[in-house]
Design a protein around this motif. Structure first.
Motif, PDB file in Angstrom:
ATOM      1  N   LEU B  16       0.832  -1.195   0.000  1.00  0.00           N
ATOM      2  CA  LEU B  16       0.000   0.000   0.000  1.00  0.00           C
ATOM      3  C   LEU B  16       0.874   1.255   0.000  1.00  0.00           C
ATOM      4  N   LEU B  17       1.946   1.226   0.821  1.00  0.00           N
ATOM      5  CA  LEU B  17       2.847   2.381   0.877  1.00  0.00           C
ATOM      6  C   LEU B  17       3.470   2.636  -0.493  1.00  0.00           C
ATOM      7  N   TRP B  18       3.944   1.557  -1.111  1.00  0.00           N
ATOM      8  CA  TRP B  18       4.571   1.665  -2.438  1.00  0.00           C
ATOM      9  C   TRP B  18       3.611   2.302  -3.437  1.00  0.00           C
ATOM     10  N   LEU B  19       2.405   1.735  -3.541  1.00  0.00           N
ATOM     11  CA  LEU B  19       1.492   2.204  -4.582  1.00  0.00           C
ATOM     12  C   LEU B  19       0.953   3.599  -4.281  1.00  0.00           C
ATOM     13  N   LEU B  20       0.721   3.863  -2.997  1.00  0.00           N
ATOM     14  CA  LEU B  20       0.148   5.160  -2.636  1.00  0.00           C
ATOM     15  C   LEU B  20       1.181   6.277  -2.759  1.00  0.00           C
ATOM     16  N   LEU B  21       2.354   6.048  -2.176  1.00  0.00           N
ATOM     17  CA  LEU B  21       3.335   7.132  -2.108  1.00  0.00           C
ATOM     18  C   LEU B  21       4.098   7.312  -3.409  1.00  0.00           C
ATOM     19  N   LEU B  22       4.330   6.226  -4.142  1.00  0.00           N
ATOM     20  CA  LEU B  22       5.181   6.348  -5.322  1.00  0.00           C
ATOM     21  C   LEU B  22       4.415   6.317  -6.632  1.00  0.00           C
ATOM     22  N   ILE B  23       3.171   5.876  -6.619  1.00  0.00           N
ATOM     23  CA  ILE B  23       2.410   5.846  -7.876  1.00  0.00           C
ATOM     24  C   ILE B  23       1.239   6.825  -7.834  1.00  0.00           C
ATOM     25  N   VAL B  24       0.352   6.696  -6.833  1.00  0.00           N
ATOM     26  CA  VAL B  24      -0.880   7.497  -6.849  1.00  0.00           C
ATOM     27  C   VAL B  24      -0.593   8.971  -6.554  1.00  0.00           C
ATOM     28  N   LEU B  25       0.057   9.234  -5.422  1.00  0.00           N
ATOM     29  CA  LEU B  25       0.296  10.625  -5.041  1.00  0.00           C
ATOM     30  C   LEU B  25       1.097  11.415  -6.075  1.00  0.00           C
ATOM     31  N   PRO B  26       2.208  10.886  -6.575  1.00  0.00           N
ATOM     32  CA  PRO B  26       2.957  11.662  -7.574  1.00  0.00           C
ATOM     33  C   PRO B  26       2.133  12.019  -8.800  1.00  0.00           C
ATOM     34  N   HIS B  27       1.246  11.083  -9.232  1.00  0.00           N
ATOM     35  CA  HIS B  27       0.491  11.402 -10.438  1.00  0.00           C
ATOM     36  C   HIS B  27      -0.651  12.374 -10.154  1.00  0.00           C
ATOM     37  N   LEU B  28      -1.178  12.337  -8.923  1.00  0.00           N
ATOM     38  CA  LEU B  28      -2.152  13.363  -8.550  1.00  0.00           C
ATOM     39  C   LEU B  28      -1.467  14.725  -8.494  1.00  0.00           C
ATOM     40  N   ASP B  29      -0.244  14.714  -7.979  1.00  0.00           N
ATOM     41  CA  ASP B  29       0.529  15.942  -7.917  1.00  0.00           C
ATOM     42  C   ASP B  29       0.777  16.490  -9.320  1.00  0.00           C
ATOM     43  N   LEU B  30       1.078  15.578 -10.246  1.00  0.00           N
ATOM     44  CA  LEU B  30       1.294  15.968 -11.644  1.00  0.00           C
ATOM     45  C   LEU B  30       0.050  16.654 -12.185  1.00  0.00           C
ATOM     46  N   LEU B  31      -1.113  16.056 -11.876  1.00  0.00           N
ATOM     47  CA  LEU B  31      -2.375  16.604 -12.385  1.00  0.00           C
ATOM     48  C   LEU B  31      -2.645  17.996 -11.806  1.00  0.00           C
ATOM     49  N   THR B  32      -2.478  18.156 -10.474  1.00  0.00           N
ATOM     50  CA  THR B  32      -2.762  19.465  -9.880  1.00  0.00           C
ATOM     51  C   THR B  32      -1.757  20.509 -10.367  1.00  0.00           C
ATOM     52  N   MET B  33      -0.493  20.137 -10.446  1.00  0.00           N
ATOM     53  CA  MET B  33       0.518  21.086 -10.922  1.00  0.00           C
ATOM     54  C   MET B  33       0.179  21.611 -12.305  1.00  0.00           C
ATOM     55  N   SER B  34      -0.404  20.734 -13.141  1.00  0.00           N
ATOM     56  CA  SER B  34      -0.655  21.128 -14.525  1.00  0.00           C
ATOM     57  C   SER B  34      -1.770  22.158 -14.608  1.00  0.00           C
ATOM     58  N   PHE B  35      -2.592  22.260 -13.550  1.00  0.00           N
ATOM     59  CA  PHE B  35      -3.676  23.254 -13.561  1.00  0.00           C
ATOM     60  C   PHE B  35      -3.307  24.515 -12.783  1.00  0.00           C
ATOM     61  N   ARG B  36      -2.076  24.634 -12.403  1.00  0.00           N
ATOM     62  CA  ARG B  36      -1.661  25.827 -11.662  1.00  0.00           C
ATOM     63  C   ARG B  36      -0.698  26.656 -12.494  1.00  0.00           C
ATOM     64  N   GLY B  37      -0.652  27.929 -12.188  1.00  0.00           N
ATOM     65  CA  GLY B  37       0.273  28.789 -12.907  1.00  0.00           C
ATOM     66  C   GLY B  37       0.212  30.185 -12.330  1.00  0.00           C
ATOM     67  N   GLU B  38       1.110  31.034 -12.816  1.00  0.00           N
ATOM     68  CA  GLU B  38       1.142  32.405 -12.316  1.00  0.00           C
ATOM     69  C   GLU B  38       0.168  33.256 -13.118  1.00  0.00           C
ATOM     70  N   ASN B  39      -0.559  34.110 -12.423  1.00  0.00           N
ATOM     71  CA  ASN B  39      -1.409  35.059 -13.148  1.00  0.00           C
ATOM     72  C   ASN B  39      -0.594  36.320 -13.465  1.00  0.00           C
ATOM     73  N   ASP B  40      -1.268  37.351 -13.933  1.00  0.00           N
ATOM     74  CA  ASP B  40      -0.545  38.543 -14.386  1.00  0.00           C
ATOM     75  C   ASP B  40       0.230  39.236 -13.274  1.00  0.00           C
ATOM     76  N   TYR B  41      -0.179  39.018 -12.030  1.00  0.00           N
ATOM     77  CA  TYR B  41       0.503  39.672 -10.920  1.00  0.00           C
ATOM     78  C   TYR B  41       1.593  38.786 -10.313  1.00  0.00           C
ATOM     79  N   GLY B  42       1.860  37.652 -10.956  1.00  0.00           N
ATOM     80  CA  GLY B  42       2.907  36.772 -10.449  1.00  0.00           C
ATOM     81  C   GLY B  42       2.482  35.932  -9.275  1.00  0.00           C
ATOM     82  N   GLU B  43       1.127  35.784  -9.071  1.00  0.00           N
ATOM     83  CA  GLU B  43       0.668  34.929  -7.978  1.00  0.00           C
ATOM     84  C   GLU B  43       0.262  33.577  -8.523  1.00  0.00           C
TER      85      GLU B  43
END
Lengths: 284, 284
Positions: B16-43
């Protein structure tokens, strides 16, 4: 058509020729690489300028042979250390996983099984960047909330180990599971009836039976880790593994020292693969 | 056989640790990161900008389409080349030769991919071995650059992923009963009819699993397109690498990574659906 049916001479002949050509295609790059390691030239190319061991043993200053090239030797050591750690870890966890999926029943087993197979279909590069992101997030989180700083979460030796472990364990699990399926459960029951504890049974009966598969899976894990490039590329810190180091050298122009390393790798991996093959054959 | 909860958790926790920490969480992180970015004010904030960039910049989506198409072409060529080789090994070769051929087939693939690509580079490049030989034979007057173009890159991709097509094909073909082919032959079927109605349908599971692995390996490959492809033959993984390592724009890189992951999952899913198989069956 097949062996038991009459075949035209033209058919057999052209098929044999095709197979010979195919194997030439398969081995040409490796043979050329290995042969040019002994060419007495500053570039890995023909013409042949005579036999030389310079690219293995020269001490410099013009030519530095493989055995005196600190950078290559250091990356070789890093690769070996990584491969040992990854194979030990992945065999341990992979064995747990195959016990879990072959012998236990629990809710969401199907989901977890699919998740276990996922690394087979995730491109290595994606796995690399996801882990890089996740470890970075984890590091930032710990730093902000607890003010703790862990080097593990930055690109480093241990991050490479974790990255390779995350997909190699799947292969180990598949190999060990295949062997575990052939296990006769009555052996375990007999041992339990005779008073063995659960752990005793696993240690003395089941793991004994699995030993060839564990060794085989360990060897496969070792080789996969040793030659991995795609995932490792994103996770290396200041200590590159051998493939990453060689990649940087090849990209920036090559010397025959790379041929010498390649020869070493060809011989080394072939030996390991043959030993592994011998053990698996003997077991059958 | 009753098992204690302790034994179950001993197996369950590491998996469970292997699949959760090294497979599921990193790919969720990938997904959230892809929807984030800086707006015009650098936030930092939630945004679709990373995906919008992908669709509005032709260089990004053209590379994406190109990569997918070339990966498909690679898979198809690999299949065409692997089929006769697998057929020869499983149906035409004598049993002693068969074992030797299988070992020969496996050996090059245990060697690091970098060594294999490097071998092709010193064979094909302008100062390479092939040019030298052809000049000596008088086939050409001046050296030709055979490396750094799309054809060389596809050949390299076919070469590096060959094995993953041949091995599943050999194993399904070995399970095909020769008497079926003999019966068809006796009843007057021609070669083409035998291939179309007996051999290919029987090999379908092997073809599917081989094609999935080859496609995924080609799609996610970084090394071969980078070293063998030309300046104009960008591979999508190189775009990801550039965003992560060169531009340090991790959000954009995550979006690219997620798109690649989505594409490979989609094509694998379609492949499984078309042939009516499940991932679990293909993996084992």
């Amino acid at each position: 058509m097949i062996r038991s049916l009459p075949r035209g001479r033209g058919y057999s002949w052209s098929f044999n020729a095709f197979i010979i050509l195919y194997f030439m295609f398969l081995f040409a790059p490796l043979v050329v690489t290995c042969v040019l390691a002994f060419n007495n030239s500053d570039f890995p190319s023909l013409p042949w300028q005579g036999f030389s061991l310079d690219w293995f043993a020269a001490r410099g200053p013009e030519r530095i042979g493989l055995f005196h090239d600190d950078q290559i030797l250091r990356s070789l050591l890093t690769s070996l250390q990584t491969a040992v750690c990854v194979s030990l870890l992945s065999v341990a966890v992979g064995t747990c996983a195959s016990f879990l999926f072959e012998k236990e029943n629990f809710r969401f087993k199907g989901v977890l099984y699919l998740l276990m197979l996922a690394p087979l279909v995730i491109p290595g590069v994606i796995l690399g960047i996801s882990l890089l992101l996740a470890s970075n997030s984890a590091g930032a989180f710990l730093d902000e909330t607890f003010g703790l700083d862990f080097a593990v979460f930055r690109p480093s030796f241990w991050l490479v180990v974790l990255g390779q472990f995350s997909f190699i364990t799947t292969f180990v699990t598949l190999v060990v599971s295949a062997r575990l399926r052939k296990f006769d459960p009555s052996l375990e029951e007999a041992a339990l009836n005779l008073g063995a504890t659960q752990f005793g049974v696993i240690r003395h009966v089941t793991l004994k039976f699995l030993r060839p598969a564990l060794i085989g899976a360990g060897a496969v894990a070792f080789l996969m880790s040793f030659e991995n490039f795609n995932t490792t590329l994103f996770l290396v810190g200041s200590e590159p593994t051998l493939p990453v180091n060689l990649y940087l050298q090849v990209r920036d122009g090559s010397t025959p020292v790379i041929n010498a390393v390649s020869l070493l790798l060809v011989v080394g991996t072939s030996l390991l693969a043959l030993v592994n093959l011998y053990f698996t054959k003997r077991e059958d | 056989m009753p098992r204690s909860r302790l034994v179950f958790w001993l197996f369950f926790a590491p998996v469970l640790l292997w699949l959760l920490l090294l497979i599921v969480l990193p790919h969720l992180d990938l997904l959230t990161m892809s929807f984030r970015g800086e707006n015009d004010y650098g936030e930092m904030g939630w945004t679709l900008q990373n995906y919008r960039n992908f669709f509005t910049e032709p260089v990004y989506w053209l590379t994406f389409v190109r990569t997918a198409l070339y990966a498909l072409i690679t898979t198809f060529i690999t299949f065409l080349l692997a089929m006769p080789v697998a057929f020869y090994i499983s149906k035409l070769a004598r049993s002693r030769v068969r074992g030797a051929l299988m070992i020969l087939l496996l050996l090059p693939f245990w060697v690091s991919e970098l060594v294999r690509v490097y071998g092709w580079m010193i064979l094909l490049r302008e100062s390479g071995v092939l040019n030298f030989v052809m000049l000596k034979l008088g086939l050409i007057d001046k050296p030709v650059e055979m490396l750094y173009n799309d054809a060389a890159m596809i050949m390299g991709l076919v070469y590096t992923s060959m094995l993953f097509m041949i091995v599943p094909l050999v194993s399904v073909m070995e399970s095909l009963d020769d008497s079926l082919i003999e019966a068809a032959h006796d009843l007057g079927a021609g070669k083409i009819a035998i291939w179309r109605t007996i051999i290919l349908p029987h090999c379908k599971p092997g073809i599917t699993s081989g094609a999935i692995v080859v496609f995924m390996l080609a799609l996610g490959n970084y090394l071969t397109p980078n070293l063998m492809g030309g300046k104009n033959s960008l591979w999508f993984t190189e775009q990801i690498y550039n965003q992560f390592i060169a531009s340090f724009n991790w959000n954009q890189g995550s979006a690219f990574g997620f798109l690649l992951l989505a594409l490979s999952s989609l094509i694998i899913w379609a492949g499984l659906k078309l042939t009516g198989q499940r991932l679990g069956e293909v993996a084992s």
